[in-house]
Design an enzyme around this catalytic site. Structure first.
Site, PDB file in Angstrom:
ATOM      1  N   GLY A   1      13.385   1.575  20.123  1.00  0.00           N
ATOM      2  CA  GLY A   1      12.644   0.898  19.057  1.00  0.00           C
ATOM      3  C   GLY A   1      11.341   0.329  19.567  1.00  0.00           C
ATOM      4  N   ASN A   2      10.708  -0.512  18.774  1.00  0.00           N
ATOM      5  CA  ASN A   2       9.459  -1.145  19.208  1.00  0.00           C
ATOM      6  C   ASN A   2       9.397  -2.563  18.651  1.00  0.00           C
ATOM      7  OD1 ASN A   2       8.006  -1.073  16.535  1.00  0.00           O
ATOM      8  ND2 ASN A   2       8.421   1.116  16.826  1.00  0.00           N
ATOM      9  N   ARG A   3       8.332  -3.272  19.017  1.00  0.00           N
ATOM     10  CA  ARG A   3       8.267  -4.709  18.706  1.00  0.00           C
ATOM     11  C   ARG A   3       7.743  -5.031  17.300  1.00  0.00           C
ATOM     12  NH1 ARG A   3       8.391  -7.723  23.528  1.00  0.00           N
ATOM     13  NH2 ARG A   3       7.894  -6.489  25.369  1.00  0.00           N
ATOM     14  N   SER A   4       7.446  -4.034  16.498  1.00  0.00           N
ATOM     15  CA  SER A   4       6.858  -4.337  15.195  1.00  0.00           C
ATOM     16  C   SER A   4       7.843  -5.107  14.313  1.00  0.00           C
ATOM     17  CB  SER A   4       6.459  -3.041  14.493  1.00  0.00           C
ATOM     18  OG  SER A   4       5.978  -3.344  13.213  1.00  0.00           O
TER      19      SER A   4
ATOM     20  N   ALA B   1       4.992   1.135  12.764  1.00  0.00           N
ATOM     21  CA  ALA B   1       4.964   1.642  14.136  1.00  0.00           C
ATOM     22  C   ALA B   1       6.041   2.723  14.209  1.00  0.00           C
ATOM     23  CB  ALA B   1       5.245   0.517  15.111  1.00  0.00           C
TER      24      ALA B   1
END
Ligand code: CTP
Length: 402
Positions: free
Chosen positions: A210-213, A277
């Site tokens: 995943g990512n930090r968005s 993102a």
């Protein structure tokens, strides 16, 4: 520069506790806030809370500090008055010009924009008396936010909930930044699609890439588009933010699901803004069972495959002529040069370029960016709330839509 002066009027409804959150947002974003509660509001939240959070005494009556003529001065010097919650009684008094306490006096002396955020039971909101009072206030130039639909006090649900404090804050911010004419519906009759949040690509039933968005920027875009009259489809990937009132929210988990939802919604859209993102890669293989560590064995290398580039795809094959496509670029180095190259590569009309880092942009309430246009234009957006960047994006989109 002097801080903008905001009067937060609180009338006597249970939603008064949510006004504490609005007050916190206003003070933390650099506003000088005076809270003017009604006597009945103090049954729900006491004077100590209002004065501690605002840094000013919170008085209800005109008979306190009379030498300072508060019933005239507070309204005259305000840059904005916001009433949250506004009860049916308060709306009635405001519509009829009654002035029997400090808040109603303030409303008569204020010459600045006034925002009402009503909260009451559905029957009270729908009553012709309330509806006529709201119409009167709107005709005179006041902004009356539509109440939200949902759980009310007690067991019943319906229209009448106080809108989310974030929504009320956003209306206040826009009115202070741009005046009441900023609330003109320049996107009325338009359908816009916004993707937000960050995709998650599963590795096994318990893990994902995943990512930090957090979705804040995309949600701010959706909210601003609703305020400007658009029909809004928000394709949200794994965001925990509350649904923006008035937007159709479609959930997506992975890049593939996001692609499907965006393509479907984009079919009749005037503009598509890809603020999500999206993972560029996903695991080549999904393990049906949880991947286990094995004693004495090195982990297997993680094989990845490319995800389709949704932004490039919708830019290349516009679902309808004249559709405006906007992308976002999150860059850590050579921000502008990388942005220009990305704009050309993706083929979109506008690219919002911002610098990211562990403590920058992701999850923050603020953003700083440059919007690059395929026509060579460059629009810098100074450091500020994500809602302000959202408005700049919609200004540029609205201009291109003609
Ligand atoms: N995007 C997309 N589909 C993908 C990846 C990204 O639609 N598979 C969109 C994002 O929503 C964003 C824009 O493309 O609007 C830019 O994404 P970014 O990850 O910054 O760009 P990349 O093309 O992945 O370039 P790089 O990895 O070199 O930064």
């Amino acid at each position: 520069m002097d801080k903008p002066e905001v009067v937060l009027g609180v009338s006597g409804g249970i939603a008064a506790y949510k006004a504490c959150e609005l007050l916190r947002r206003l003070t933390e974003s650099g506003h000088d806030v005076r809270v003017v509660p009604t006597a009945s509001a103090l049954h729900f939240v006491g004077e100590a809370t209002w004065s501690a959070l605002s840094g000013h005494p919170a008085t209800t009556e005109v008979w306190e500090s009379v030498h300072e003529v508060p019933h005239v001065r507070i309204g005259q010097s305000a840059d904005l008055v916001v009433i949250a919650p506004a009860t049916a009684d308060l709306l009635a008094k405001a519509a009829h010009g009654l002035a029997d306490d400090l808040l109603t006096n303030t409303l008569l002396t204020a010459r600045c924009p006034v925002v009402f955020a009503p909260a009451m039971h559905t029957e009270m909101w729908e009553h012709p008396a309330t509806q006529e009072n709201v119409a009167t206030l709107r005709r005179r130039g006041a902004i009356v936010i539509e109440p939200a639909v949902g759980r009310l006090t007690g067991v019943d649900t319906g229209k009448g909930r106080l809108p989310d404090p974030g929504e009320i804050f956003e209306v206040c911010r826009r009115v202070l930044a741009r005046g009441t004419e900023a609330l003109t519906a320049d996107l009325a009759g338009r359908h816009v699609v916004v993707s937000a949040g960050g995709t998650r690509e599963p590795l096994d039933p318990v893990r994902f890439l995943g990512n930090r968005s957090t979705g804040r920027q995309g949600y701010a875009l959706a909210r601003a588009a609703v305020a400007r009259g658009a029909r809004v489809t928000l394709v949200s990937a794994n965001s925990e933010l509350p649904d923006p009132a008035g937007a159709d929210v479609v959930r997506a988990g992975t890049a593939a699901q996001l692609r499907e939802a965006v393509l479907k919604a984009a079919a009749d859209a005037d503009a598509v803004v890809m603020a999500a993102a999206v993972a560029d890669f996903r695991p080549a293989r999904y393990a049906e069972g949880k991947i286990k560590k094995r004693e004495g064995q090195e982990p297997e290398p993680l094989a990845l495959v490319r995800n389709p580039d949704i932004l490039a795809e919708i830019s290349a094959e516009r679902a309808r002529p004249g559709q405006i496509v906007v992308g976002f670029a999150a860059e850590t180095d050579d921000v502008l040069a990388n942005g220009r190259a990305k704009l050309a590569r993706k083929g979109c009309d506008l690219l919002v370029v911002n610098e990211v880092g562990e403590h920058k942009t992701f999850g923050a309430e603020t953003n700083e960016a440059v919007v690059l246009g395929a026509d060579g234009t460059e629009t810098p957006v100074p450091y500020g709330p994500k809602g302000a960047l959202a408005d700049t994006v919609w200004d540029l989109v609205a201009r291109r839509l003609g």
